[in-house]
Design a protein around this motif. Sequence first.
Motif, mmCIF file in Angstrom:
data_model
loop_
_atom_site.group_PDB
_atom_site.id
_atom_site.type_symbol
_atom_site.label_atom_id
_atom_site.label_comp_id
_atom_site.label_asym_id
_atom_site.label_seq_id
_atom_site.Cartn_x
_atom_site.Cartn_y
_atom_site.Cartn_z
ATOM 1 N N GLU A 12 -14.653 12.986 0.676
ATOM 2 C CA GLU A 12 -14.761 12.850 -0.775
ATOM 3 C C GLU A 12 -14.722 14.196 -1.485
ATOM 4 O OE1 GLU A 12 -16.795 11.342 1.341
ATOM 5 O OE2 GLU A 12 -16.643 9.173 0.976
ATOM 6 N N GLY A 27 -12.942 14.349 -4.931
ATOM 7 C CA GLY A 27 -11.986 13.256 -5.042
ATOM 8 C C GLY A 27 -12.200 12.406 -6.276
ATOM 9 N N ALA A 28 -13.346 12.565 -6.931
ATOM 10 C CA ALA A 28 -13.647 11.855 -8.175
ATOM 11 C C ALA A 28 -13.075 12.564 -9.394
ATOM 12 C CB ALA A 28 -15.149 11.674 -8.325
ATOM 13 N N ARG A 29 -12.119 13.505 -9.179
ATOM 14 C CA ARG A 29 -11.383 14.170 -10.260
ATOM 15 C C ARG A 29 -12.231 15.193 -11.014
ATOM 16 N NH1 ARG A 29 -8.026 9.278 -13.282
ATOM 17 N NH2 ARG A 29 -7.779 7.927 -11.473
ATOM 18 N N TRP A 178 -0.928 10.080 -7.276
ATOM 19 C CA TRP A 178 -2.369 10.109 -7.516
ATOM 20 C C TRP A 178 -2.744 11.347 -8.331
ATOM 21 C CZ3 TRP A 178 -5.286 6.040 -5.745
ATOM 22 C CH2 TRP A 178 -4.651 5.189 -4.831
ATOM 23 N N ALA A 180 -4.290 14.814 -9.264
ATOM 24 C CA ALA A 180 -4.390 15.914 -8.307
ATOM 25 C C ALA A 180 -4.807 17.211 -8.973
ATOM 26 C CB ALA A 180 -3.049 16.122 -7.601
ATOM 27 N N CYS A 213 -6.366 13.157 -5.411
ATOM 28 C CA CYS A 213 -7.583 12.357 -5.535
ATOM 29 C C CYS A 213 -7.210 10.898 -5.264
ATOM 30 C CB CYS A 213 -8.192 12.516 -6.923
ATOM 31 S SG CYS A 213 -8.600 14.229 -7.344
ATOM 32 N N GLY A 216 -11.033 8.249 -4.682
ATOM 33 C CA GLY A 216 -12.282 8.977 -4.529
ATOM 34 C C GLY A 216 -12.296 9.997 -3.418
ATOM 35 N N HIS A 217 -11.195 10.144 -2.682
ATOM 36 C CA HIS A 217 -11.119 11.085 -1.577
ATOM 37 C C HIS A 217 -10.235 12.268 -1.939
ATOM 38 C CE1 HIS A 217 -13.032 8.019 0.910
ATOM 39 N NE2 HIS A 217 -12.171 7.165 0.419
ATOM 40 N N ALA A 218 -10.606 13.450 -1.481
ATOM 41 C CA ALA A 218 -9.851 14.669 -1.749
ATOM 42 C C ALA A 218 -8.914 14.937 -0.582
ATOM 43 C CB ALA A 218 -10.805 15.843 -1.952
#
Length: 239
Positions: A12, A27-29, A178, A180, A213, A216-218
């Motif tokens: 994340e 990952g939550a931006r 997605w 980024a 992102c 929720g994952h980086a």
Amino acid sequence: MQEPPRPTRTDEALPLMLAGEHVVMLGARAMHWPARRRLIIADLHLGKGNVFRQAGIAVPSGATGDDLRRLTRLIAQLDARELWIVGDVLHGPASHAAWRDAWERWRQAHAGVDVAAVIGNHDRALGGASLGLRQLGDAQPDGPFLFRHLPDPDSGGRHVIAGHVHPKARVPGVPRAWPAFWLRRGVTVLPAFSEFTGGHAVDAGQGQALVACVEGHAVPLGLDDARGPGAAPAGHAPC
């Protein structure tokens, strides 16, 4: 290019060394700067749905509430003491509407968080909006960074943290583009935090990198070439 790892429940966040500082791409931006206990986002676009509906475009309501719930979770998880928004807090007039009521409730619930914002191109009404945040002007230096909305390099040599572009990236094996982080020489562009935004597909050039992102994952893309943008995985000195 080596295929990036698929998202898992353990990715994340991606720690990086950026301009000599330890930061975390979420990952939550959002970006976290632990040394300042600061959460950094771009392009919140409060009231965008309301602007569309007033123009006769049918869009679902509740987007602002969803974004604010995501902010609440991040602040709690990170024990953040500051929230900085690098432009486009607003999307239009700061009129009293459902989004404004939601923001005011959120601000009261997080009265202990120092909320500050640089001015973006959609923030013409921010000056008189009384939203309970500090305004930082068009740009604000802090440490090795310069926080501003437009992603132009800083002639003074600081690493720019910006928004505005709403970068997106494609991840091999994962459908669609997605949001980024876009790491360039001297500039890191944050993804739009608001989920109710479009985006600009970015192909990272030589010496650039992306962190997508994905739910929720980086997901890092091209960080082996991080010598260009000045980022390196945590524990490695940046060039």
